[in-house]
Design a protein around this motif. Structure first.
Motif, PDB file in Angstrom:
ATOM      1  N   LYS A   1      -6.240  -5.481  -1.331  1.00  0.00           N
ATOM      2  CA  LYS A   1      -5.856  -4.113  -0.993  1.00  0.00           C
ATOM      3  C   LYS A   1      -6.013  -3.192  -2.193  1.00  0.00           C
ATOM      4  O   LYS A   1      -5.859  -3.607  -3.340  1.00  0.00           O
ATOM      5  CB  LYS A   1      -4.403  -4.077  -0.498  1.00  0.00           C
ATOM      6  N   THR A   2      -6.316  -1.942  -1.902  1.00  0.00           N
ATOM      7  CA  THR A   2      -6.342  -0.901  -2.916  1.00  0.00           C
ATOM      8  C   THR A   2      -5.011  -0.166  -2.845  1.00  0.00           C
ATOM      9  O   THR A   2      -4.579   0.242  -1.763  1.00  0.00           O
ATOM     10  CB  THR A   2      -7.497   0.080  -2.674  1.00  0.00           C
ATOM     11  N   ILE A   3      -4.350  -0.001  -3.975  1.00  0.00           N
ATOM     12  CA  ILE A   3      -3.035   0.623  -4.000  1.00  0.00           C
ATOM     13  C   ILE A   3      -3.033   1.822  -4.937  1.00  0.00           C
ATOM     14  O   ILE A   3      -3.874   1.933  -5.827  1.00  0.00           O
ATOM     15  CB  ILE A   3      -1.930  -0.380  -4.418  1.00  0.00           C
TER      16      ILE A   3
ATOM     17  N   TYR B   1       2.652   0.889 -11.398  1.00  0.00           N
ATOM     18  CA  TYR B   1       2.112  -0.458 -11.210  1.00  0.00           C
ATOM     19  C   TYR B   1       2.443  -1.263 -12.456  1.00  0.00           C
ATOM     20  O   TYR B   1       2.182  -0.816 -13.588  1.00  0.00           O
ATOM     21  CB  TYR B   1       0.601  -0.420 -11.003  1.00  0.00           C
TER      22      TYR B   1
ATOM     23  N   GLY C   1      -8.767  -2.031  -7.753  1.00  0.00           N
ATOM     24  CA  GLY C   1      -7.728  -1.873  -6.741  1.00  0.00           C
ATOM     25  C   GLY C   1      -6.500  -1.119  -7.205  1.00  0.00           C
ATOM     26  O   GLY C   1      -5.634  -0.794  -6.398  1.00  0.00           O
ATOM     27  N   ILE C   2      -6.412  -0.817  -8.519  1.00  0.00           N
ATOM     28  CA  ILE C   2      -5.204  -0.151  -9.043  1.00  0.00           C
ATOM     29  C   ILE C   2      -5.514   1.131  -9.809  1.00  0.00           C
ATOM     30  O   ILE C   2      -4.610   1.788 -10.314  1.00  0.00           O
ATOM     31  CB  ILE C   2      -4.419  -1.093  -9.991  1.00  0.00           C
TER      32      ILE C   2
ATOM     33  N   ILE D   1      -4.278  -7.759  -4.415  1.00  0.00           N
ATOM     34  CA  ILE D   1      -4.739  -6.435  -4.823  1.00  0.00           C
ATOM     35  C   ILE D   1      -6.129  -6.574  -5.429  1.00  0.00           C
ATOM     36  O   ILE D   1      -6.381  -7.475  -6.221  1.00  0.00           O
ATOM     37  CB  ILE D   1      -3.781  -5.818  -5.857  1.00  0.00           C
TER      38      ILE D   1
ATOM     39  N   GLU E   1       0.821  -1.214   0.000  1.00  0.00           N
ATOM     40  CA  GLU E   1       0.000   0.000   0.000  1.00  0.00           C
ATOM     41  C   GLU E   1       0.852   1.260   0.000  1.00  0.00           C
ATOM     42  O   GLU E   1       0.435   2.287  -0.523  1.00  0.00           O
ATOM     43  CB  GLU E   1      -0.936  -0.008   1.204  1.00  0.00           C
TER      44      GLU E   1
ATOM     45  N   HIS F   1      -9.907  -6.570  -9.802  1.00  0.00           N
ATOM     46  CA  HIS F   1      -8.498  -6.196  -9.701  1.00  0.00           C
ATOM     47  C   HIS F   1      -8.296  -4.761 -10.176  1.00  0.00           C
ATOM     48  O   HIS F   1      -7.563  -3.989  -9.547  1.00  0.00           O
ATOM     49  CB  HIS F   1      -7.632  -7.150 -10.529  1.00  0.00           C
TER      50      HIS F   1
ATOM     51  N   GLY G   1       2.983  -7.674  -5.651  1.00  0.00           N
ATOM     52  CA  GLY G   1       1.558  -7.866  -5.437  1.00  0.00           C
ATOM     53  C   GLY G   1       1.057  -9.033  -6.272  1.00  0.00           C
ATOM     54  O   GLY G   1       1.826  -9.688  -6.980  1.00  0.00           O
TER      55      GLY G   1
END
Length: 335
Positions: A264-266, A271, A285-286, A259, A209, A282, A242
């Motif tokens: 998790k949200t990044i 990326y 989250g990106i 992710i 994160e 997915h 990730g």
């Protein structure tokens, strides 16, 4: 003091404000403007300077409620919840947002129960319903396979936790003016919990994160051993590793690396998705990543459509070549 305002909870550690405090202000500012009310940032802690609190105003808050006391230096749920409950009963906010961190996920349910109101956890989108002022709280459900929008029509305040890294902070505006209100610690019973120390868990140590660069792998890697080349690439780029949900479900890598809506949200600067087709869970989250790179042999992969740079090719040839060229560049720089 503003009643029926939107509140966001600022987080601190050792007197330093955490980045998520400013992410929440971006969410809160949009809601407050739509409701035509004020935005308040609430800080519970100790040792946070007025200069630091001013940044909350520069990045969206109209008012900062600062409750600082040695008893609030470290997060203890009983103490924080009783303090927050006292503030809520006195100033009557309409909406309260906290980050879906270990602090927010512990504090908000405890407080919601005390107030007999609703709480929606781990939201990815927020809006206000026209005509009612109800908070529309959208979050993944059924393992991330659907998105549910939830309302709390009958009780106030409306409470939600929001995924970290799901929104970018507003640009700082040095010309913004606001009020910093220092509020004494309410008279509350002493907590039965005593803090003896802190340790970092595995998820924190992985740091996906907080990483500026994240290299993620999916089903296209074919087996867990092939994550080794992702680790090599991440090491060269000073990044973290990730994964997609599919890779985690197959046991190729552990859950803290996941992710997406069910992970998790990044929001890294870069990326790199390798062998990831790009399921909607997915991509959610990106989506706030600054630069997205996709490496996949399938030209129709959904991630290619979102990417700033797409490489259509075999990951087992492309990634080693990238590593080779990075090593060559490093060697030339030190030659």
């Amino acid at each position: 003091m503003t009643k029926q305002a939107v509140w966001t909870l600022a987080e601190q550690f050792d007197g330093e404000l955490k980045a998520v405090s400013f992410e929440l202000l971006a969410r809160g500012r949009k809601l407050a403007d739509k409701l035509g009310t004020g935005l308040v940032s609430v800080l519970l802690g100790d040792g946070v300077s007025d200069a630091a609190l001013e940044w909350l105003i520069r990045q969206g808050a109209d008012t900062v409620y600062s409750v600082q006391h040695p008893a609030l230096k470290y997060f203890v749920c009983e103490t924080y919840a009783r303090t927050l409950e006292s503030l809520i009963r006195e100033y009557q906010p309409a909406i309260i947002l906290a980050a879906a961190t270990s602090t927010g996920r512990t504090l908000m349910p405890y407080t919601a129960i005390k107030l007999r109101t609703g709480l929606t956890a781990d939201c990815t989108e927020l809006d206000v319903e026209e005509g009612t002022g109800n908070l529309l709280q959208t979050r993944p459900a059924i393992g991330g396979n659907i998105m549910a929008t939830i309302k709390t029509p009958d009780t106030r305040p409306q409470m939600a936790t929001v995924r970290p890294k799901s929104a970018r902070p507003l640009a700082a505006d040095a010309a913004r003016k606001g009020e910093i209100a220092h509020i004494p610690l309410p008279e509350i019973p002493a907590a039965k919990t005593r803090v003896t120390g802190y340790r970092r868990d595995e998820a924190d140590a992985l740091g996906i994160e907080a990483a500026d660069v994240v290299v993620a792998g999916g089903r296209g890697l074919k087996k867990g051993e092939n994550f080794g080349m992702l680790r090599e690439l991440a090491e060269r780029l000073h990044g973290a590793v990730g994964a997609s949900r599919d890779a985690v479900d197959r046991g190729w890598i552990s859950y803290p690396h996941q992710i997406g809506l069910s992970g998790k949200t990044i929001s890294p600067k870069v990326y790199v998705g390798i062998g990831i087709s790009g399921a909607i869970q997915h991509l959610a989250g990106i989506k706030t990543s600054e630069t997205i790179v996709s490496i996949n042999s399938d030209p129709d992969a959904a991630l290619h459509q979102l990417a700033d740079l797409s490489i259509v090719g075999d990951a087992f040839r492309v990634v080693p070549e990238i590593i080779k060229r990075l090593d060559a560049r490093k060697g030339a720089q030190h030659g």
